[in-house]
Design a protein around this motif. Structure first.
Motif, mmCIF file in Angstrom:
data_model
loop_
_atom_site.group_PDB
_atom_site.id
_atom_site.type_symbol
_atom_site.label_atom_id
_atom_site.label_comp_id
_atom_site.label_asym_id
_atom_site.label_seq_id
_atom_site.Cartn_x
_atom_site.Cartn_y
_atom_site.Cartn_z
ATOM 1 N N ASP A 249 0.828 -1.228 0.045
ATOM 2 C CA ASP A 249 0.042 0.162 0.097
ATOM 3 C C ASP A 249 0.924 1.275 0.009
ATOM 4 N N LEU A 250 1.880 1.173 0.718
ATOM 5 C CA LEU A 250 2.962 2.309 0.805
ATOM 6 C C LEU A 250 3.408 2.474 -0.534
ATOM 7 N N LEU A 251 3.981 1.690 -1.160
ATOM 8 C CA LEU A 251 4.556 1.390 -2.566
ATOM 9 C C LEU A 251 3.671 2.200 -3.576
ATOM 10 N N LEU A 252 2.158 1.643 -3.568
ATOM 11 C CA LEU A 252 1.265 2.286 -4.602
ATOM 12 C C LEU A 252 1.058 3.664 -4.281
ATOM 13 N N SER A 253 0.903 4.057 -3.133
ATOM 14 C CA SER A 253 0.639 5.690 -2.842
ATOM 15 C C SER A 253 1.829 6.333 -3.073
ATOM 16 N N GLN A 254 2.950 5.619 -3.060
ATOM 17 C CA GLN A 254 4.297 6.504 -3.555
ATOM 18 C C GLN A 254 4.082 6.719 -5.341
ATOM 19 N N ILE A 255 3.816 5.722 -5.636
ATOM 20 C CA ILE A 255 3.779 5.869 -7.245
ATOM 21 C C ILE A 255 2.624 6.800 -7.558
ATOM 22 N N CYS A 256 1.692 6.809 -6.952
ATOM 23 C CA CYS A 256 0.759 7.741 -7.147
ATOM 24 C C CYS A 256 0.985 9.065 -6.873
ATOM 25 N N ASP A 257 1.660 9.443 -5.885
ATOM 26 C CA ASP A 257 2.400 10.502 -5.682
ATOM 27 C C ASP A 257 3.384 11.264 -6.809
ATOM 28 N N ILE A 258 4.102 10.105 -7.175
ATOM 29 C CA ILE A 258 5.058 10.447 -8.262
ATOM 30 C C ILE A 258 4.453 10.872 -9.546
ATOM 31 N N VAL A 259 3.428 10.141 -10.141
ATOM 32 C CA VAL A 259 2.612 10.625 -11.258
ATOM 33 C C VAL A 259 2.133 11.822 -10.944
ATOM 34 N N GLU A 260 1.637 12.226 -9.912
ATOM 35 C CA GLU A 260 0.871 13.439 -9.659
ATOM 36 C C GLU A 260 1.979 14.657 -9.631
ATOM 37 N N LYS A 261 3.208 14.196 -9.078
ATOM 38 C CA LYS A 261 4.368 15.452 -8.925
ATOM 39 C C LYS A 261 5.061 15.627 -10.340
ATOM 40 N N HIS A 262 5.263 14.444 -10.965
ATOM 41 C CA HIS A 262 6.288 14.675 -12.104
ATOM 42 C C HIS A 262 5.370 14.698 -13.409
ATOM 43 N N THR A 263 6.288 15.293 -14.286
ATOM 44 C CA THR A 263 5.582 15.573 -15.908
ATOM 45 C C THR A 263 6.792 15.055 -16.956
ATOM 46 N N ASP A 264 7.765 14.405 -16.281
ATOM 47 C CA ASP A 264 8.758 13.973 -17.104
ATOM 48 C C ASP A 264 8.380 12.666 -17.796
ATOM 49 N N VAL A 265 8.623 12.333 -18.885
ATOM 50 C CA VAL A 265 8.084 11.239 -19.869
ATOM 51 C C VAL A 265 8.476 9.822 -19.359
ATOM 52 N N THR A 266 10.013 9.976 -18.951
ATOM 53 C CA THR A 266 10.416 8.781 -18.506
ATOM 54 C C THR A 266 10.048 8.489 -17.315
ATOM 55 N N VAL A 267 9.799 9.159 -16.399
ATOM 56 C CA VAL A 267 9.111 9.028 -15.084
ATOM 57 C C VAL A 267 7.826 8.387 -15.178
ATOM 58 N N LEU A 268 6.885 9.070 -16.005
ATOM 59 C CA LEU A 268 5.597 8.403 -16.256
ATOM 60 C C LEU A 268 5.491 7.333 -16.805
ATOM 61 N N GLU A 269 6.421 6.965 -17.845
ATOM 62 C CA GLU A 269 6.093 5.746 -18.537
ATOM 63 C C GLU A 269 6.864 4.502 -17.527
ATOM 64 N N ALA A 270 7.893 4.878 -16.799
ATOM 65 C CA ALA A 270 8.135 3.965 -15.793
ATOM 66 C C ALA A 270 6.962 3.360 -14.898
ATOM 67 N N SER A 271 6.267 4.476 -14.352
ATOM 68 C CA SER A 271 5.117 4.460 -13.226
ATOM 69 C C SER A 271 4.116 3.628 -14.163
ATOM 70 N N ALA A 272 3.850 3.990 -15.438
ATOM 71 C CA ALA A 272 2.768 3.190 -16.114
ATOM 72 C C ALA A 272 3.146 1.811 -16.430
#
Length: 1218
Positions: free
Chosen positions: A619-642
């Motif tokens: 749950d903590l990891l999923l929450s961190q991923i969602c926060d990273i998606v909302e925080k970043h606009t870099d395509v590399t970060v967003l594709e890794a999260s996806a």
């Protein structure tokens, strides 16, 4: 002077090279076979103390090569007169025969000890008979069916015997046992070498010193090694080298016995007079004398063999002979350093480092490895190391990777065992090889780097109190950063994995360093943290997958799933609680977060359900991923999260529902935010911040939509309305419009997937088709915009959607046929214009950016993807084949960038419709010709178009019967175009010059088709035009020009045009491989499918010239003429020369008509060689085949480049077209 002093003095003189011929003559006399004596075992010898002492005190007794009188070098091959004894010879049963020994060696199943023992019994009964059996065995091992009779043995010299055997060498094949392909070669060679080893070993205490067997045998082998016949030369050289190895070992044993006996004598002699035993002293003195005599005889034989065989054959034309000599030289240096380990012998290894054949260089490096492993030898190697270190450092870039690997291992031994080692600038030659594509070379360089880093750590630990692993990781990070190859961390880890696996698996130390604050002691700097995260992720991948990176050849077996299990579980257990902490610490750093998000892909994700304690970390990891998606606009970060979201949502895991819920809530929040921003944007009340936030939100949604069905959020209408409003207002915000295009296209793609997987209502299908039509219209308008990012995205999405909604994707289901959307004529025209304006841009303004090599590669890759998307539309029938003309007509001009894609499209179009494909090829040439006339009606420069026609003609293959109809259609269309009716304002027949272009396809036509086309030409061409130059050229191209009529009737695939000459046949290398590929217009159409046969190259001696050149020196002996290296006259050339001399081979001359009487005799022998195909007939072939080109690092670029992370050509085409 004591005997011991004599030995020491003689050993000190081994380094001195004497040019005296008398000393050499004295030592060579021992290898002549004496007259036959009475049959029976030889009588016991009496010790010749004075003679032995004389031999040992003479420098010529050493096997070290001197510079002897060349006139004496041929003595062994001339032999001696062996007159028959007047005593009648009694015929005895010889026991074992030469055939028996040969069969035993060939089979490899009989113990060589048994074979040698049987032959020794025969030799002890009659040494002449035994030696004759051994000689005939050697002759048979050479592949010669001739036999040396007893009469020949008694009455003829060695040279006469060899000449007779040469004339009888009438084998049909040039193959002989040592060069026979297949497993027989290894078995025979190993058995032959084993026979020679056992023979010397069995005779080392007796028959070696009988002054008959080995001198006679070595004399014959020396003569055979100088033969023109390659089989004789190769086999005899190998046997001589193996016998020499046995003699070197025997000499070493005698030396040890001599030293032991000398010590005993000195101890006994040092006693008081009343305690001394005179009998014991006399016995020891006799033993010393006998040992000195034995050693003198062995050294004499070694000296003769070294000078008579090795000195000439180490530079033989045949690389196998050179390799055998150097391999055995390495053995002599190791086993008998007392006689051989000095500069006089080491110079041969140094010179051979420059050999042009990689097997020879490899044996030389292996021999040096054996020397540098022994620390006792290092002192004697100091001069050699200083002289040839530069050459060894340059050989790390050897074009043969096996040689380069062993050179790196050799340099590691030098670094470890020598006092000076290698300087840092010298080590810099080896460090970059850890990134080499060849895995063996990279691993060797990794071992060198690991040893070097450990040495630095050992020095640092004396001053600092750090753990070894922490220090290793810190210094490795520094090396990684300074090497400036930050995209190749996986290659560095793979290179070090075999030697530094434990350090690279120390996850605890890595995470401890990362979780420390930057300001703390032993903490990492910002750049070091990113490098450590990169190396840690690469190590995790290596531990779990156990496969080399992309582009590096697989050299080891892939670990099974059970073998990978422990590493995967250990990684998962360690990182599950720590990964959320790492993400939280580096959440603001896009580069570090994108790397850390790859870690869960290598976890055993089932362990999240193993205990409730680990579920909270999920749950903590999923929450961190969602926060990273909302925080970043870099395509590399967003594709890794996806990608991570797609993995967690897989149905394989029981926690997938929790991941579904987390990412659905994330999309809900993003959609709500987007709707808020879009309302203001569409109304025109949004400020720059609102537009920026809307673009970023759309970008996040677009990336997540690539892995999750987003149709339920119904964003298509909003995105389409946004695109239309922006285009109407001409407010072209790049980020906003590109993200809107992606979101709308992904909605249509998910809708098609849902339609295939379910049965939608008819109204739903109509609405979806309307949406597709509307989106294609918007994309069509985007193609003409002056924003490259927007137009590029629109073109790529159009290619994907048109293919997805094509007729081929309906899967024969009537319900899906309603979704088929064909591009309109205006859309086809816009896409073709985009192709010409952006992909085939002749100005290439964007590719000429100074210093932006990476940008150029990225832009070229994008253009290749766009071209492949357009070609797929042609291949799968979305566009007509005629649309491919815009692609084919650029085949020649853009061959380097897009040649593979265009060629693949051309070949696949032939599978769809061969005739239509040929007409499309003709149409593309017609378009180019018409464009040329539009630019300048008076221009008649057809060079570029004809070059394109040649390339396109080669695509029709060599099966001319299969391409008859397509070629006929192409020619008829071309002739019709050439004589079409002129339009208003045009001159009469403006296209008649097109026949010159069409003639490039004529050589593919069969004879009946040529006649038919000639008649068709007369019907189309006015009678007045038959004399025009283009018409006459085309008519000549239709005329049959065959080299032979039968071949023409068989298939016609050997047809040649008047301007397309057949490529000359290249000479091949000695190994039988074609030295260089033949490039020409017959490359694809030739009917020759196999490679050329290797010519029979058997001689290293020049044919007798008519007259001797005036400048020839007396010392240029016959053996030296065929060699590839010239031996320096003295040690001065070895020590003082700054670089090895590069000597070109002397060109061989053909015999002229006028010969001297002595030359005619030699010519008679040479004529037999010519008839038997045993010596080469072409002098130029001899020199070209002699040695393949070896480029050192001084005159060529390295053969090793950094591995590319891109796919290979084959995989790239599969990815583009499949």
């Amino acid at each position: 002077m004591s005997p011991g002093d004599s030995v020491e003095d003689s050993l000190e003189e081994l380094d001195d090279f004497s040019d005296s011929g008398s000393d050499f003559e004295a030592t060579m006399k021992a290898i002549k076979r004496p007259k036959p004596a009475v049959s029976g075992p030889p009588p016991p010898k009496r010790p010749r103390r004075k003679a032995a002492l004389t031999v040992m005190s003479s420098p010529s007794a050493s096997p070290i090569p001197t510079s002897p009188d060349p006139s004496l070098l041929q003595q062994p091959s001339q032999g001696t007169n062996r007159q028959a004894s007047h005593r009648p010879v009694i015929e005895e049963d010889p026991g074992i025969s030469a055939v028996d020994i040969y069969d035993a060696v060939c089979s490899g199943k009989t113990a060589m000890v048994t074979v040698v023992d049987e032959w020794l019994d025969c030799y002890k009964r009659s040494r002449e008979t035994g030696l004759l059996v051994l000689i005939n065995f050697i002759v048979r091992s050479c592949g010669c069916k001739g036999v040396v009779s007893r009469e020949m043995f008694d009455s003829m010299q060695n040279a006469e015997i060899i000449g007779t055997l040469t004339k009888e060498f009438n084998e049909e094949s040039v193959n002989y046992p040592l060069c026979t392909p297949g497993p027989l070669l290894k078995r025979f060679k190993a058995s032959l070498c084993e026979f020679a080893r056992v023979l010397v070993h069995s005779c080392r205490n007796s028959l070696v010193y009988d002054e008959y067997l080995f001198p006679s045998l070595l004399a014959l082998l020396t003569g055979l090694s100088d033969s023109q016949v390659r089989a004789f030369r190769h086999t005899s050289t190998l046997l001589a080298m193996k016998l020499m190895t046995g003699l070197a070992k025997a000499a070493m044993i005698v030396s040890v016995q001599l030293q032991t006996t000398q010590r005993q004598y000195d101890m006994e002699n040092s006693k008081e007079a009343h305690d001394r035993a005179p009998d014991r002293l006399e016995e020891l003195q006799a033993t010393i004398s006998e040992l000195l005599e034995n050693r003198g005889e062995v050294v004499s034989m070694m000296n003769g063999t070294f000078r008579g065989v090795f000195v000439h054959r180490y530079r033989d034309l045949l690389p196998e002979i050179r390799a055998a000599c150097i391999e055995e030289l390495g053995v002599w240096l190791r086993t008998n350093p007392e006689d051989f380990l000095n500069d006089g012998c080491l110079k041969y290894l140094g010179w051979t480092l420059y050999d042009k054949q990689s097997p020879v260089r490899l044996q030389c490096v292996l021999a040096l490895q054996g020397l540098y492993r022994e620390k006792d030898f290092i002192g004697r190697l100091e001069f050699f190391t200083s002289r040839f270190k530069e050459r060894m450092l340059s050989m790390v870039l050897d074009k043969n990777p096996d040689v380069a690997v062993e050179v790196v291992n050799l340099l590691l031994l030098i670094q470890m065992n020598t006092e000076e080692g290698l300087r840092e600038e010298e080590c810099a030659h080896i460090y970059p090889l850890v990134y080499a594509a060849h895995r063996g070379l990279a691993s060797a360089a990794g071992s060198f780097l690991y040893n070097r880093l450990k040495g630095v750590i050992a020095d640092d630990n004396r001053e600092n109190d750090k753990s070894d692993n922490t220090a290793f990781l810190q210094i490795l990070i520094s090396f990684y950063i300074q090497s400036e190859f930050h995209e190749h961390g996986a290659y560095l880890v793979d290179s070090l994995w075999s030697v530094a696996g434990s350090e690279l698996r120390d996850w605890e130390t890595m995470t401890t360093l990362l979780l420390q604050d930057t300001g703390e002691e032993q903490g990492l700097m910002y750049e070091e943290e990113e490098a450590l995260i990169d190396l840690m992720m690469c190590a995790i991948r290596q531990a779990v997958q156990a496969t080399p990176p992309v582009g590096r050849t697989q050299g080891k077996k892939i670990l099974s799933k059970k073998a990978k299990g422990p590493d995967m579980r250990r990684i998962t257990t360690h990182f599950i609680p720590l990964l959320p902490q790492l993400l939280a610490k580096y959440s603001a750093d896009a580069a570090k977060v994108s790397l850390l998000l790859k870690a869960p892909l290598y976890f055993d994700l089932q362990m999240y359900n193993s205990s409730p304690r680990l579920e909270k970390y999920l749950d903590l990891l999923l929450s961190q991923i969602c926060d990273i998606v909302e925080k970043h606009t870099d395509v590399t970060v967003l594709e890794a999260s996806a990608h991570l979201a797609s993995t967690f949502r897989s149905d394989h895991y029981t926690f997938s529902s929790r991941a579904h819920l987390a990412f659905s809530q994330l999309l809900d929040g993003l959609t709500e935010s987007l709707n808020t921003y879009l309302s203001d944007v569409l109304q025109g009340t949004a400020d720059d911040d609102d537009v920026y936030n809307a673009a970023n939100t759309l970008k996040r949604i677009a990336v997540l939509s690539s892995v999750k069905d987003s149709t339920s959020w119904r964003l298509f209408d909003s995105c389409l309305e946004l695109l239309k409003s922006r285009m109407e207002s001409r407010e072209l915000d790049k980020e906003l419009m590109v993200s809107a295009l992606k979101c709308a296209a992904l909605h249509l793609m998910w809708a098609k997937v849902n339609a295939v997987n379910s049965t939608p209502a008819e109204a739903e299908l109509k609405r979806l088709k309307k949406e597709v039509r509307s989106f294609c219209s918007v994309c069509q308008n985007c193609l003409s915009l002056n924003q490259s990012d927007i137009s590029d995205q629109a073109f790529e999405l159009l290619c994907d959607l048109l293919l997805l909604y094509s007729a081929n994707s309906a899967h024969s289901e009537s319900a899906l046929n309603a979704l088929v959307h064909l591009p309109s004529d205006s859309l086809r025209s816009e896409m073709a214009s985009f192709l010409v304006d952006y992909i085939f841009d002749t100005e290439e303004t964007e590719l000429n950016v100074e210093g932006e090599e990476e940008m150029k590669i990225t832009l070229l890759q994008k253009r290749r993807n766009q071209l492949a998307g357009y070609c797929k539309l042609v291949i799968y029938g979305v566009l007509d084949l005629a649309a491919a003309t815009d692609v084919f007509k650029h085949y020649s001009k853009f061959f380097s960038d897009y040649g593979d894609i265009i060629k693949e499209t051309l070949s696949r179009s032939k599978l769809i419709s061969p005739v239509q494909s040929a007409k499309t090829v003709c149409l593309s040439l017609q378009q180019l010709y018409s464009e040329m006339l539009l630019e300048d009606p008076s221009r008649q420069d057809l060079g570029e178009i004809r070059e394109l026609a040649k390339k396109l003609a080669m695509s029709f293959g060599i099966d001319l019967h299969r391409v008859r109809k397509p070629l006929m259609a192409l020619h008829m269309d071309g002739v019709s175009f050439a004589f079409r009716e002129p339009q208003e304002g045009e001159k009469q027949h403006p296209n008649v010059a097109f026949l010159e272009i069409l003639s490039e396809f004529s050589f593919k036509l069969l004879q009946p088709d040529r006649a038919q086309l000639a008649v068709f030409l007369k019907t189309k061409c006015p009678s007045a035009a038959l004399s025009w130059r283009p018409v006459r050229m085309y008519q000549r191209s239709l005329e049959a020009r065959f080299s032979s009529k039968p071949r023409e009737q068989e298939g016609g695939d050997a047809v040649s045009s008047h301007d397309t000459p057949v490529a000359k046949r290249k000479r091949t290398t000695a190994q039988g491989s074609v030295s260089s590929s033949v490039r020409g217009s017959w490359l694809d159409s030739s009917s020759i499918t196999g490679s050329l046969h290797t010519p029979a190259l058997t001689s290293t001696v020049q044919k007798q010239p008519a007259r001797q050149p005036a400048s020839r020196k007396p010392q240029d002996t016959e053996s030296d003429i065929g060699s590839i290296l010239n031996e320096p006259e003295s040690e001065d050339e070895f020590s003082s020369g700054s670089q090895m001399r590069k000597v070109k081979p002397t060109p061989r001359r053909q015999p002229v008509s006028r010969q001297t009487e002595s030359t005619l005799n030699q010519q008679d022998l040479n004529s037999n060689f010519d008839l038997l195909s045993l010596i080469e007939e072409n002098n130029e072939e001899r020199e070209e085949v002699e040695i393949e080109d070896y480029r050192s690092d001084s005159d060529s670029e390295s053969a090793y480049t950094l591995p590319s992370t891109r796919h290979s050509l084959a995989s790239a085409l599969d990815e583009l077209f499949e």
